[in-house]
Design an enzyme around this catalytic site. Structure first.
Site, PDB file in Angstrom:
ATOM      1  N   GLU A 197       0.833  -1.213   0.000  1.00  0.00           N
ATOM      2  CA  GLU A 197       0.000   0.000   0.000  1.00  0.00           C
ATOM      3  C   GLU A 197       0.865   1.259   0.000  1.00  0.00           C
ATOM      4  OE1 GLU A 197      -3.138   0.042  -1.151  1.00  0.00           O
ATOM      5  OE2 GLU A 197      -3.625  -1.354   0.465  1.00  0.00           O
ATOM      6  N   ASP A 229       2.915   2.365  -4.919  1.00  0.00           N
ATOM      7  CA  ASP A 229       2.844   2.318  -6.387  1.00  0.00           C
ATOM      8  C   ASP A 229       3.301   3.610  -7.052  1.00  0.00           C
ATOM      9  OD1 ASP A 229       0.525   3.720  -5.679  1.00  0.00           O
ATOM     10  OD2 ASP A 229      -0.691   2.795  -7.251  1.00  0.00           O
ATOM     11  N   ASP A 242      -4.460   0.696  -9.260  1.00  0.00           N
ATOM     12  CA  ASP A 242      -5.896   0.402  -9.376  1.00  0.00           C
ATOM     13  C   ASP A 242      -6.271   0.077 -10.821  1.00  0.00           C
ATOM     14  OD1 ASP A 242      -5.705   1.205  -6.796  1.00  0.00           O
ATOM     15  OD2 ASP A 242      -6.813   3.077  -7.053  1.00  0.00           O
ATOM     16  N   LEU A 259     -12.533   0.515  -2.964  1.00  0.00           N
ATOM     17  CA  LEU A 259     -12.443  -0.656  -3.857  1.00  0.00           C
ATOM     18  C   LEU A 259     -12.378  -0.193  -5.316  1.00  0.00           C
ATOM     19  CD1 LEU A 259     -15.016  -2.992  -2.036  1.00  0.00           C
ATOM     20  CD2 LEU A 259     -12.538  -2.931  -1.761  1.00  0.00           C
ATOM     21  N   SER A 260     -12.017   1.067  -5.504  1.00  0.00           N
ATOM     22  CA  SER A 260     -11.719   1.616  -6.831  1.00  0.00           C
ATOM     23  C   SER A 260     -12.902   1.701  -7.783  1.00  0.00           C
ATOM     24  CB  SER A 260     -10.612   0.799  -7.514  1.00  0.00           C
ATOM     25  OG  SER A 260      -9.414   1.100  -6.926  1.00  0.00           O
ATOM     26  N   SER A 261     -13.993   2.257  -7.299  1.00  0.00           N
ATOM     27  CA  SER A 261     -15.129   2.450  -8.213  1.00  0.00           C
ATOM     28  C   SER A 261     -14.737   3.412  -9.333  1.00  0.00           C
ATOM     29  CB  SER A 261     -16.358   2.957  -7.462  1.00  0.00           C
ATOM     30  OG  SER A 261     -16.047   4.113  -6.738  1.00  0.00           O
ATOM     31  N   SER A 262     -13.870   4.392  -9.060  1.00  0.00           N
ATOM     32  CA  SER A 262     -13.524   5.337 -10.135  1.00  0.00           C
ATOM     33  C   SER A 262     -12.613   4.705 -11.183  1.00  0.00           C
ATOM     34  CB  SER A 262     -12.926   6.638  -9.590  1.00  0.00           C
ATOM     35  OG  SER A 262     -12.188   6.419  -8.447  1.00  0.00           O
ATOM     36  N   TYR A 318      -3.923  12.412   0.170  1.00  0.00           N
ATOM     37  CA  TYR A 318      -3.221  11.519  -0.759  1.00  0.00           C
ATOM     38  C   TYR A 318      -2.070  12.272  -1.417  1.00  0.00           C
ATOM     39  CZ  TYR A 318      -2.314   7.951  -4.210  1.00  0.00           C
ATOM     40  OH  TYR A 318      -1.699   6.989  -4.970  1.00  0.00           O
ATOM     41  N   SER A 327     -15.532   3.453  -1.264  1.00  0.00           N
ATOM     42  CA  SER A 327     -15.265   2.375  -0.306  1.00  0.00           C
ATOM     43  C   SER A 327     -13.816   1.899  -0.391  1.00  0.00           C
ATOM     44  CB  SER A 327     -16.195   1.198  -0.580  1.00  0.00           C
ATOM     45  OG  SER A 327     -15.938   0.683  -1.871  1.00  0.00           O
TER      46      SER A 327
END
Ligand code: GLA
Length: 388
Positions: A34, A37, A175, A128-131, A225, A126
């Site tokens: 985590e 990257d 992602d 979980l990388s919806s974008s 970020y 969330s």
């Protein structure tokens, strides 16, 4: 939702005519690696069978028309090919427009507009990388419908460019890469420094990957970020005064310990320490996964979380509660936050026969401590983008 139901919604929204083509791209869960990257490290994410569906039909003029079944209150959002720019009021369609911007940058013009209906079952925000899922499904649909010469890896890079150059989030490649190049029942062991990758079978036997959602909306995530990214850059600069290294991932543990005093700023030093150790943990974890040693894998997950909480400062009370409560339960081999943090999800490896009890105990303890419920999903690992 079935393809037929989605097509019906498409015709209701945009009117009759030619059938739209229907595409799907997953979300992702990162098992370990985590915040490495953008530091050249290895990551170990998996694509999920949860994801985003996109139905696309070309138009003959240059108009763009968008509708999301997840945001019906926004109605049909409109644009034109000649006016691709980021605007708050474009809402979720900024991710689609960003892909057009990234294609244009590469000299790829569509020539005509389209209608796009999307539906997703990844909870937004969330972690979980919806974008990224939306970016990749958009890219896959455009590639097929306009006959674009774009590889899966380029789809991932276009998605990252969307984030970096259009949305303003200086994210890494993890992602989009894991979604665009995902493989069923495998994790992607990706070297983000070179983009070389291998698939590692995820054979868990009597165990499962349990995703635990804090259900806390992330608000500060974006600004923090970018802040974490610049802290890593400052730490690297400090080390580079003496060490000939191209990124933090190239610094091994011993070299780091011998030279960390060069990073005078305490915060930057802590960030770098997380990155250097997380890179080593991820390589190690991948070996353990290949060897089927899930006990050791779980311990590395635990160490990853503790480092993200204490050194990298991207966890929060909600994630820490989920992780701490999960670790108290028999049958949990390891637990950590996944993705950017500040809310979103944690991930754990759990004995199948313990899952119900873990959900019950963690669920109750979380609600008692935080004041609202969390949610759970047993992950199933999906493949790359596809046409349905
Ligand atoms: C977000 C970013 C990724 C990665 C993770 C943290 O998901 O989009 O590029 O940096 O956070 O590992």
């Amino acid at each position: 939702m079935t393809k037929t139901e989605l097509a019906q919604a498409f015709f209701r929204t945009f009117g009759p005519g030619k059938e739209p083509r229907c595409f799907f791209a997953g979300g992702r869960v990162n098992l370990i690696g985590e915040y490495v990257d953008f530091n050249g490290g290895h990551v170990l994410p998996c694509a999920l069978t949860m994801g985003t569906w996109g139905l696309l039909r070309r138009r003959s003029d240059d108009r763009l028309r968008f509708y999301s079944l997840n945001f019906p209150q926004l109605g049909v959002l409109e644009g034109t090919l000649s006016n691709i720019r980021f605007q708050e009021r474009n809402q979720w369609t900024n991710y689609v427009l960003g892909m057009l911007f990234a294609l244009e940058e590469r000299g790829i013009a569509l020539g005509s507009g389209f209608e796009l209906l999307v539906y997703g079952n990844i909870p937004n925000g969330s972690g979980l990388s919806s974008s990224a899922s939306l970016e990749v499904v958009t890219g896959a649909a455009l590639r097929a419908c306009y006959g674009l010469d774009v590889t899966d890896m380029e789809l991932a890079l276009l998605g990252q460019r969307t984030e970096n150059g259009f949305i303003g989030l200086n994210s890494g490649i993890m992602d989009q890469f894991s979604i665009a190049l995902g493989k069923e029942n495998a994790a992607v062991f990706l070297d983000t420094g070179t983009l070389s990758y291998e698939y590692v079978p995820v054979e868990l036997g009597d165990k499962v990957i349990l995703i635990m959602n804090t259900c806390k909306r992330r608000t500060l995530a974006d600004s923090k970020y970018n802040e974490r990214r610049s802290e890593c850059e400052s730490a690297l600069k400090a080390l580079q005064k003496v060490l000939p290294v191209k990124d933090l991932a190239s610094v091994d543990l011993r070299t780091f310990e011998a030279n960390k005093h060069l990073i005078e700023n305490e915060i930057d030093r802590a960030r770098a320490e997380h990155v250097v150790y997380e890179c080593a943990r991820t390589v190690e974890a991948c070996k353990k996964l290949r060897a089927g040693d899930l006990i050791s894998f779980g311990r590395l997950m635990d160490a990853s979380h503790d480092s993200l909480r204490d050194l990298f400062a991207v966890s929060c009370r909600e994630l820490d509660t989920l992780v701490a409560e999960a670790r108290k339960c028999p049958g949990v081999l390891g637990a950590r936050m996944t993705g950017a943090g500040f809310g979103g999800c944690a991930v754990a490896i759990v004995q199948k026969n313990a899952v119900d009890e873990v959900m019950e105990r963690v669920g109750a303890a979380y609600e008692a401590a935080i004041g609202y419920p969390c949610a759970f999903y047993v992950a199933s690992i999906g493949g790359g983008p596809k046409e349905l």
